[in-house]
Design a protein around this motif. Sequence first.
Motif, mmCIF file in Angstrom:
data_model
loop_
_atom_site.group_PDB
_atom_site.id
_atom_site.type_symbol
_atom_site.label_atom_id
_atom_site.label_comp_id
_atom_site.label_asym_id
_atom_site.label_seq_id
_atom_site.Cartn_x
_atom_site.Cartn_y
_atom_site.Cartn_z
ATOM 1 N N PRO A 104 0.837 -1.206 0.000
ATOM 2 C CA PRO A 104 0.000 0.000 0.000
ATOM 3 C C PRO A 104 0.867 1.250 0.000
ATOM 4 O O PRO A 104 1.871 1.323 0.704
ATOM 5 C CB PRO A 104 -0.796 -0.106 1.303
ATOM 6 C CG PRO A 104 -0.762 -1.553 1.669
ATOM 7 C CD PRO A 104 0.527 -2.086 1.118
ATOM 8 N N GLU A 105 0.476 2.202 -0.811
ATOM 9 C CA GLU A 105 1.163 3.488 -0.938
ATOM 10 C C GLU A 105 2.620 3.343 -1.353
ATOM 11 O O GLU A 105 3.438 4.222 -1.119
ATOM 12 C CB GLU A 105 1.025 4.300 0.351
ATOM 13 C CG GLU A 105 -0.424 4.600 0.673
ATOM 14 C CD GLU A 105 -0.603 5.455 1.892
ATOM 15 O OE1 GLU A 105 0.271 6.303 2.170
ATOM 16 O OE2 GLU A 105 -1.624 5.277 2.572
ATOM 17 N N ASN A 106 2.986 2.215 -1.940
ATOM 18 C CA ASN A 106 4.324 1.947 -2.480
ATOM 19 C C ASN A 106 5.443 2.099 -1.456
ATOM 20 O O ASN A 106 6.539 2.547 -1.770
ATOM 21 C CB ASN A 106 4.611 2.840 -3.689
ATOM 22 C CG ASN A 106 3.690 2.562 -4.847
ATOM 23 O OD1 ASN A 106 3.042 1.533 -4.897
ATOM 24 N ND2 ASN A 106 3.622 3.481 -5.788
ATOM 25 N N ILE A 107 5.174 1.714 -0.214
ATOM 26 C CA ILE A 107 6.196 1.817 0.827
ATOM 27 C C ILE A 107 7.266 0.747 0.587
ATOM 28 O O ILE A 107 6.948 -0.434 0.429
ATOM 29 C CB ILE A 107 5.575 1.694 2.226
ATOM 30 C CG1 ILE A 107 4.675 2.907 2.467
ATOM 31 C CG2 ILE A 107 6.644 1.574 3.297
ATOM 32 C CD1 ILE A 107 3.976 2.939 3.778
ATOM 33 N N ASN A 148 3.740 7.961 8.688
ATOM 34 C CA ASN A 148 2.504 8.117 9.427
ATOM 35 C C ASN A 148 2.510 7.057 10.531
ATOM 36 O O ASN A 148 2.204 5.893 10.292
ATOM 37 C CB ASN A 148 1.295 7.939 8.514
ATOM 38 C CG ASN A 148 -0.002 8.247 9.209
ATOM 39 O OD1 ASN A 148 -0.101 8.154 10.427
ATOM 40 N ND2 ASN A 148 -1.012 8.592 8.432
ATOM 41 N N ARG A 172 -0.684 4.972 11.350
ATOM 42 C CA ARG A 172 -0.952 3.804 10.510
ATOM 43 C C ARG A 172 0.164 2.770 10.627
ATOM 44 O O ARG A 172 0.213 1.828 9.868
ATOM 45 C CB ARG A 172 -1.117 4.220 9.056
ATOM 46 C CG ARG A 172 -2.430 4.933 8.819
ATOM 47 C CD ARG A 172 -2.689 5.118 7.370
ATOM 48 N NE ARG A 172 -1.682 6.013 6.790
ATOM 49 C CZ ARG A 172 -1.723 6.502 5.581
ATOM 50 N NH1 ARG A 172 -2.701 6.177 4.780
ATOM 51 N NH2 ARG A 172 -0.787 7.310 5.140
ATOM 52 N N GLU A 187 3.301 2.881 9.846
ATOM 53 C CA GLU A 187 4.196 2.734 8.710
ATOM 54 C C GLU A 187 5.602 2.467 9.222
ATOM 55 O O GLU A 187 6.029 3.039 10.233
ATOM 56 C CB GLU A 187 4.185 3.999 7.847
ATOM 57 C CG GLU A 187 2.902 4.188 7.083
ATOM 58 C CD GLU A 187 2.890 5.441 6.222
ATOM 59 O OE1 GLU A 187 1.974 5.553 5.408
ATOM 60 O OE2 GLU A 187 3.775 6.305 6.371
ATOM 61 N N VAL A 235 9.469 5.536 0.070
ATOM 62 C CA VAL A 235 8.392 5.265 -0.871
ATOM 63 C C VAL A 235 8.982 5.130 -2.272
ATOM 64 O O VAL A 235 9.873 5.895 -2.657
ATOM 65 C CB VAL A 235 7.358 6.425 -0.844
ATOM 66 C CG1 VAL A 235 6.287 6.233 -1.888
ATOM 67 C CG2 VAL A 235 6.753 6.554 0.534
ATOM 68 N N LYS A 280 -1.711 3.125 -9.589
ATOM 69 C CA LYS A 280 -2.692 4.025 -8.989
ATOM 70 C C LYS A 280 -4.111 3.534 -9.262
ATOM 71 O O LYS A 280 -4.984 3.642 -8.401
ATOM 72 C CB LYS A 280 -2.488 5.445 -9.504
ATOM 73 C CG LYS A 280 -1.211 6.078 -8.971
ATOM 74 C CD LYS A 280 -0.928 7.417 -9.569
ATOM 75 C CE LYS A 280 0.416 7.928 -9.063
ATOM 76 N NZ LYS A 280 0.871 9.096 -9.764
ATOM 77 N N VAL A 284 -4.827 0.577 -6.870
ATOM 78 C CA VAL A 284 -5.054 1.079 -5.516
ATOM 79 C C VAL A 284 -6.451 1.695 -5.408
ATOM 80 O O VAL A 284 -7.178 1.459 -4.447
ATOM 81 C CB VAL A 284 -3.959 2.106 -5.125
ATOM 82 C CG1 VAL A 284 -4.328 2.855 -3.862
ATOM 83 C CG2 VAL A 284 -2.622 1.408 -4.965
ATOM 84 N N GLU A 293 -9.466 0.436 -2.930
ATOM 85 C CA GLU A 293 -10.082 1.344 -1.964
ATOM 86 C C GLU A 293 -11.585 1.446 -2.186
ATOM 87 O O GLU A 293 -12.359 1.435 -1.240
ATOM 88 C CB GLU A 293 -9.438 2.735 -2.056
ATOM 89 C CG GLU A 293 -8.043 2.796 -1.485
ATOM 90 C CD GLU A 293 -7.370 4.139 -1.707
ATOM 91 O OE1 GLU A 293 -7.961 5.026 -2.380
ATOM 92 O OE2 GLU A 293 -6.248 4.308 -1.203
#
Length: 184
Positions: free
Chosen positions: A19-22, A54, A57, A59, A74, A91, A94, A98
Amino acid sequence: MTKLTETQTIILSAGAQRPENIALPLPKGLAGAAAKMAVAKMIKHGWLQEVDANLRRKEPLWRETGDGHGTTLVVTDAGLLAIGIKPVVVKAVVAIREHAAKAAASKPPTQRAGTKQAMLIEMLQAPEGASIAEIVTATGWMAHTARGAISGVLRKKLALNITAQKIEGRGTVYQMEGDRRACL
């Protein structure tokens, strides 16, 4: 175009799937000075970016900046392109995930009138409840189907509070606690 090392490919590919390209956690065995050097080179090429983590969450942290704050890594659009993934595709995936999660969470189950399930709920809402034998007679179901409907659909899926107690002469009697008509 710079050729990626195996480690860089692994970091970018793993980050593209999160998620979110971490990009964290880094691969096993990559730590200390080697990790810092690999990440610094990837940041220099524009494949990774250091952003505020964050912590709410949870992270993963790349480094702490003090005062309970830190940064995470990221994968950038350039990093995705470096491994052959178009950022638009990531994107879109994702956004679809969502949307599906929001649709599933926001749509409560509804009860249709005149169904066997509605009849079962009505029987369980009666002050005396209903035994399996009574449910079987009313619905035409087998006893195991009636118990499965109570356990699976009513208790788990619809989250109704149903109690069971053995009563002399009736067997196990199921009853819905409280008036749940407003929920259905």
